[in-house]
Design an enzyme around this catalytic site. Sequence first.
Site, PDB file in Angstrom:
ATOM      1  N   HIS A   1      18.689 -13.620  22.478  1.00 54.69           N
ATOM      2  CA  HIS A   1      17.923 -13.271  23.573  1.00 54.69           C
ATOM      3  C   HIS A   1      17.107 -14.240  23.998  1.00 54.69           C
ATOM      4  CE1 HIS A   1      17.513  -8.681  22.734  1.00 54.69           C
ATOM      5  NE2 HIS A   1      18.874  -8.947  22.373  1.00 54.69           N
TER       6      HIS A   1
ATOM      7  N   GLU B   1      13.819 -14.711  24.690  1.00 49.66           N
ATOM      8  CA  GLU B   1      12.683 -15.135  23.940  1.00 49.66           C
ATOM      9  C   GLU B   1      13.134 -16.011  22.473  1.00 49.66           C
ATOM     10  OE1 GLU B   1      13.479 -12.214  25.021  1.00 49.66           O
ATOM     11  OE2 GLU B   1      11.873 -10.904  25.292  1.00 49.66           O
TER      12      GLU B   1
ATOM     13  N   CYS C   1      12.404  -9.520  19.471  1.00 57.41           N
ATOM     14  CA  CYS C   1      11.683 -10.634  20.178  1.00 57.41           C
ATOM     15  C   CYS C   1       9.970 -10.524  19.977  1.00 57.41           C
ATOM     16  CB  CYS C   1      11.902 -10.753  21.453  1.00 57.41           C
ATOM     17  SG  CYS C   1      13.715 -11.195  21.831  1.00 57.41           S
TER      18      CYS C   1
END
Lengths: 147, 147
Positions: free
Chosen positions: B51, B53, B84
Amino acid sequence: MNREFMLAALEEAKKALLKGEVPVGAVIVKDGKIIARGHNRREERNNALSHAETEAIYEACNVLGSWRLDGCSMYVTLEPCPMCAGAILTSRIKEVYFGAYDEKYGCFGSAVTMNFPGGFQTPRIIGGYMTDFCEGLLRDFFKGLRK
Amino acid sequence: MNREFMLAALEEAKKALLKGEVPVGAVIVKDGKIIARGHNRREERNNALSHAETEAIYEACNVLGSWRLDGCSMYVTLEPCPMCAGAILTSRIKEVYFGAYDEKYGCFGSAVTMNFPGGFQTPRIIGGYMTDFCEGLLRDFFKGLRK
């Protein structure tokens, strides 16, 4: 359920212990076979993402060539923290056996219960599996630190 | 607070968009400078951990040579998912500016509020920052998918 898989996770935890890391280990199982292993190596790698579960998920995705770990089970010696519980949800692991409960950070019922109505499907969670072995390893580690 | 940092996160989100990924971008700032950038590349990398992040946190840990991102701020275009949000807590990021709210998966108040009494210190959270830009990008992406 298979004791061998948790014993393999404990072997991973011991690798962390030998490196002076908090001893947590995990394996991921598909169709009755271990496809990925991981141990906590946050200090060794100087990386916040390097927990046992995320290391194992990273490897399992590489092995399967997919971010979807459908049909996979995880065996992990400690109740997952929020990052790892989230990684388990987002990778669609179907069930998790964990050993020791973590009252402070555990996200499968102890500190927080992850519940996303209309969002993630929650995996089947079996907590406290072979907990004595898993707790013992952690207790010895933290006892050593306080010496 | 700095609009430039969210604009840089939006630039990252556009990189994801060009790859056909859900357009989410993030940057990590320390001492007024961007030290790491990340965008969602879950499909490209076939990895559940990729992802925006987590990509940025991975890079920031490498840049600083530490898993502790003390004194760092994150700017991210979408409210963080559980993985995250957990990675933000465990890496000790001190504040998070996010753009669009995520009612389904957002873990800084929308779907779940992460709260660990006696555990993690919760970062300062500023939600809905430059939300129109961030929401617009996501809305266009999902509209395109439904065509």
